[in-house]
Design a protein around this motif. Structure first.
Motif, PDB file in Angstrom:
ATOM      1  N   LYS A  14      10.299  24.922  16.294  1.00 11.29           N
ATOM      2  CA  LYS A  14       9.392  24.660  17.420  1.00 11.29           C
ATOM      3  C   LYS A  14       8.835  23.241  17.348  1.00 11.29           C
ATOM      4  O   LYS A  14       8.733  22.528  18.347  1.00 11.29           O
ATOM      5  N   ARG A  51       2.219   4.859  15.906  1.00  9.13           N
ATOM      6  CA  ARG A  51       2.784   6.068  16.504  1.00  9.13           C
ATOM      7  C   ARG A  51       1.801   7.231  16.405  1.00  9.13           C
ATOM      8  O   ARG A  51       1.830   8.142  17.227  1.00  9.13           O
ATOM      9  N   LEU A  52       0.967   7.206  15.364  1.00 11.50           N
ATOM     10  CA  LEU A  52       0.001   8.293  15.175  1.00 11.50           C
ATOM     11  C   LEU A  52      -0.858   8.486  16.418  1.00 11.50           C
ATOM     12  O   LEU A  52      -0.982   9.604  16.944  1.00 11.50           O
ATOM     13  N   LYS A  58       0.864  -1.183   0.000  1.00 12.02           N
ATOM     14  CA  LYS A  58       0.000   0.000   0.000  1.00 12.02           C
ATOM     15  C   LYS A  58       0.895   1.224   0.000  1.00 12.02           C
ATOM     16  O   LYS A  58       2.086   1.129   0.291  1.00 12.02           O
ATOM     17  N   PHE A  59       0.304   2.371  -0.340  1.00 16.01           N
ATOM     18  CA  PHE A  59       1.123   3.589  -0.410  1.00 16.01           C
ATOM     19  C   PHE A  59       0.778   4.589   0.675  1.00 16.01           C
ATOM     20  O   PHE A  59       1.177   5.745   0.605  1.00 16.01           O
ATOM     21  N   ASP A  60       0.036   4.148   1.673  1.00 18.98           N
ATOM     22  CA  ASP A  60      -0.160   4.962   2.875  1.00 18.98           C
ATOM     23  C   ASP A  60       1.024   4.673   3.792  1.00 18.98           C
ATOM     24  O   ASP A  60       1.138   3.583   4.337  1.00 18.98           O
ATOM     25  N   LEU A  61       1.935   5.652   3.901  1.00 18.59           N
ATOM     26  CA  LEU A  61       3.143   5.456   4.708  1.00 18.59           C
ATOM     27  C   LEU A  61       2.913   5.799   6.184  1.00 18.59           C
ATOM     28  O   LEU A  61       3.845   5.728   6.989  1.00 18.59           O
ATOM     29  N   THR A  62       1.714   6.209   6.540  1.00 18.56           N
ATOM     30  CA  THR A  62       1.447   6.588   7.935  1.00 18.56           C
ATOM     31  C   THR A  62       1.791   5.457   8.893  1.00 18.56           C
ATOM     32  O   THR A  62       1.396   4.310   8.672  1.00 18.56           O
ATOM     33  N   ASP A  63       2.509   5.791   9.945  1.00 20.42           N
ATOM     34  CA  ASP A  63       2.743   4.836  11.020  1.00 20.42           C
ATOM     35  C   ASP A  63       1.579   4.985  12.005  1.00 20.42           C
ATOM     36  O   ASP A  63       1.603   5.832  12.902  1.00 20.42           O
ATOM     37  N   ILE A  80      -4.652   9.684   1.239  1.00 15.53           N
ATOM     38  CA  ILE A  80      -4.354   8.798   0.103  1.00 15.53           C
ATOM     39  C   ILE A  80      -5.392   8.924  -1.016  1.00 15.53           C
ATOM     40  O   ILE A  80      -5.414   8.116  -1.934  1.00 15.53           O
ATOM     41  N   LEU A 119       1.047   9.978  19.336  1.00 18.31           N
ATOM     42  CA  LEU A 119       1.387  11.396  19.185  1.00 18.31           C
ATOM     43  C   LEU A 119       0.153  12.285  19.242  1.00 18.31           C
ATOM     44  O   LEU A 119       0.232  13.455  19.624  1.00 18.31           O
ATOM     45  N   GLN A 120      -0.986  11.727  18.853  1.00 17.13           N
ATOM     46  CA  GLN A 120      -2.221  12.519  18.894  1.00 17.13           C
ATOM     47  C   GLN A 120      -2.665  12.802  20.332  1.00 17.13           C
ATOM     48  O   GLN A 120      -3.396  13.751  20.579  1.00 17.13           O
ATOM     49  N   TRP A 175       0.455  19.956  21.502  1.00 21.13           N
ATOM     50  CA  TRP A 175       1.443  20.590  20.630  1.00 21.13           C
ATOM     51  C   TRP A 175       1.225  22.098  20.643  1.00 21.13           C
ATOM     52  O   TRP A 175       0.084  22.560  20.616  1.00 21.13           O
ATOM     53  N   HIS A 176       2.313  22.853  20.675  1.00 15.83           N
ATOM     54  CA  HIS A 176       2.227  24.304  20.837  1.00 15.83           C
ATOM     55  C   HIS A 176       2.939  25.026  19.704  1.00 15.83           C
ATOM     56  O   HIS A 176       4.014  24.603  19.279  1.00 15.83           O
ATOM     57  N   LEU A 177       2.346  26.146  19.280  1.00 19.90           N
ATOM     58  CA  LEU A 177       2.979  26.946  18.223  1.00 19.90           C
ATOM     59  C   LEU A 177       4.130  27.790  18.765  1.00 19.90           C
ATOM     60  O   LEU A 177       5.041  28.130  18.019  1.00 19.90           O
ATOM     61  N   GLU A 178       4.066  28.144  20.040  1.00 17.74           N
ATOM     62  CA  GLU A 178       5.142  28.986  20.619  1.00 17.74           C
ATOM     63  C   GLU A 178       5.815  28.262  21.769  1.00 17.74           C
ATOM     64  O   GLU A 178       5.238  27.398  22.389  1.00 17.74           O
ATOM     65  N   GLN A 228       9.640  19.877  19.810  1.00 16.58           N
ATOM     66  CA  GLN A 228       8.580  19.121  20.493  1.00 16.58           C
ATOM     67  C   GLN A 228       8.604  17.639  20.099  1.00 16.58           C
ATOM     68  O   GLN A 228       8.342  16.770  20.925  1.00 16.58           O
ATOM     69  N   LEU A 288       5.947  -1.021   3.448  1.00 14.31           N
ATOM     70  CA  LEU A 288       4.800  -0.777   2.566  1.00 14.31           C
ATOM     71  C   LEU A 288       3.819  -1.954   2.554  1.00 14.31           C
ATOM     72  O   LEU A 288       2.825  -1.927   1.823  1.00 14.31           O
ATOM     73  N   PRO A 347       3.572  10.805  11.448  1.00 17.75           N
ATOM     74  CA  PRO A 347       4.613   9.797  11.636  1.00 17.75           C
ATOM     75  C   PRO A 347       4.548   8.805  10.480  1.00 17.75           C
ATOM     76  O   PRO A 347       3.458   8.353  10.103  1.00 17.75           O
ATOM     77  N   LYS A 367       6.322   5.334   8.185  1.00 19.40           N
ATOM     78  CA  LYS A 367       7.145   4.125   8.244  1.00 19.40           C
ATOM     79  C   LYS A 367       7.435   3.699   6.809  1.00 19.40           C
ATOM     80  O   LYS A 367       6.765   4.148   5.879  1.00 19.40           O
ATOM     81  N   GLN A 387      -1.440  10.475   6.514  1.00 16.10           N
ATOM     82  CA  GLN A 387      -1.250  10.889   5.118  1.00 16.10           C
ATOM     83  C   GLN A 387      -2.558  10.695   4.361  1.00 16.10           C
ATOM     84  O   GLN A 387      -3.196   9.639   4.459  1.00 16.10           O
ATOM     85  N   ARG A 416      -0.726  13.789  22.658  1.00 23.25           N
ATOM     86  CA  ARG A 416       0.104  14.849  23.225  1.00 23.25           C
ATOM     87  C   ARG A 416      -0.435  16.234  22.893  1.00 23.25           C
ATOM     88  O   ARG A 416      -1.210  16.399  21.966  1.00 23.25           O
TER      89      ARG A 416
END
Lengths: 256, 256
Positions: free
Chosen positions: B148, A244-245, A236-241, B186, A248-249, A253-256, B152, B239, B234, B236, B184, A251
């Motif tokens: 930034k 980990r997604l 498949k061509f969805d490289l998303t992990d 698709i 990380l979601q 996240w801050h712009l400053e 993070q 594939l 994130p 990987k 990502q 957490r």
């Protein structure tokens, strides 16, 4: 069945020519392939240069087989689907590549990239590669195996946009042991460069041909290929992990 | 912290130069980047040609910043890790790319491929790209946001080989709305070619700049970027389509 055939070794490469003969047993075959060798082109595409095309005839001098494109494998698939083919193909085949495309080589491969490009457009696409050892290739035998595998994949009625990576082991090592469906190996390769200095004093490097996977993960394409099996890996061509997604979601996240 | 900085726009590209200034606030920065623009190079690598290198100095004429490589983005990372850097870096940064790398563009991108190459070697790698609109780029502001986000990400202590794709929206469209971690996209793009005939009667095609994603999936990088969010995905490099794998493994496969 309408088959679009492409590759990364170029339209005059023996692997493509021999595979075309086998695929003619399954349906009509139109070739749209690079005019010149594009090995290790990955999924590069041509944005800034013109893509010249030429009609290509078979050795008989009058049978039209398709178009040579002065571009990358992925360019060929784009042009075939958007400009050259009168009708959309039922399947896109990329190969028969001279050299395997297993493990992380899947990412470097122009053969696989051409198939991925076809999947972008919702087509079923199959990349087929033949492992080599000392540059001996028995393309006719490999192409017969390739056709057998392609027939069986298509008999599964894969949904539109299905993508497969097929590798055939070196045929001179002994009889093929069977066909295995396995994941892509992701363990690292070792590679070397040869450092030299040119006559003007500038340093340069040559990539060594020794690009080895010393420790393939068990139950992967690289291991089974070395053991003498034909391997099929659905891609498949969805490289998303996705593992980990989620982490990380959670957490902030801050712009400053 | 030791930072390896690369890109696909070339070592003299403003995006890289400005990002380097920001990254110097985080540690030592060594640049190993292509001598010339390599946009849309994908994960191509140079196997058959020599990779010439040159030492590159800062505009002051004496501060060493790194090496220009006459090769692809992935070649730069290979040479940096195997030949050029005295010590392995703590993180590899690729960018700041002129143009976003979201959706299926992730596969075409030399910027992302350089980061993937770093992950092959077990390094944490982050690709950073700036969306453009009418070729206006505010690189200094984007580079501050990039730093930034990089800070993070690194504060999460990602395991070795972690790979991230960061996109920053067009800054002229209004204030950035925030940072989102998303998969990502698709869904397909639409693209066009302009068919022409050269003075010698040969047909050629130009890829049109209109490469559009009319219907991005909700909750993906492409959609959020268009809405004005910085996106983190994130990635990987396995594939394998694990869903289809299990289904195909249940079937019987035959050599004849």
């Amino acid at each position: 069945m309408r088959i679009l055939l492409t590759n990364d070794d170029g339209i005059y490469a023996p692997g493509l020519r021999v595979l075309r003969q086998e695929l003619l047993k399954l349906g009509t075959v139109t070739v749209v392939a690079p005019a010149t060798e594009q090995s290790a082109a990955g999924h590069s595409v041509t944005l800034l240069n013109p893509l010249l095309i030429s009609e290509v005839l078979d050795d008989d001098g009058h049978t039209f087989i398709g178009w040579a494109v002065e571009g990358r494998p992925a360019d060929c698939v784009k042009l075939a689907l958007l400009e050259l083919l009168p009708e959309r193909p039922d399947v896109i085949i990329s190969g028969l590549n001279a050299g395997s495309n297993a493990g992380i080589n899947v990412l470097y491969s122009g053969t696989v990239a051409a198939a991925i490009e076809g999947a972008f457009y919702g087509h079923t696409a199959i990349a087929v590669s033949l492992e080599y050892d000392k540059k001996i290739y028995d393309f006719p035998t490999a192409a017969r195996y390739a056709r057998k595998v392609i027939e069986q994949i298509l008999a599964c009625n894969p949904p539109p946009g299905s993508l497969f990576n097929v590798n055939i082991p070196v045929l001179e090592r002994g009889p093929i042991k069977g066909i295995k469906v396995l994941p892509q190996n992701i363990s690292p390769y070792t590679e070397k460069f040869d450092r030299r200095v040119n006559p003007r004093g500038r340093t340069y490097f040559w990539a060594s041909p020794e690009f080895l996977c010393p420790d393939p993960h068990p139950g992967t394409d690289v291991e089974a290929l070395a053991e003498g099996y034909i391997t099929i890996t659905p891609l498949k061509f969805d490289l998303t992990d996705h593992t980990r997604l989620a982490e990380l979601q959670r957490r902030e996240w801050h712009l400053e």
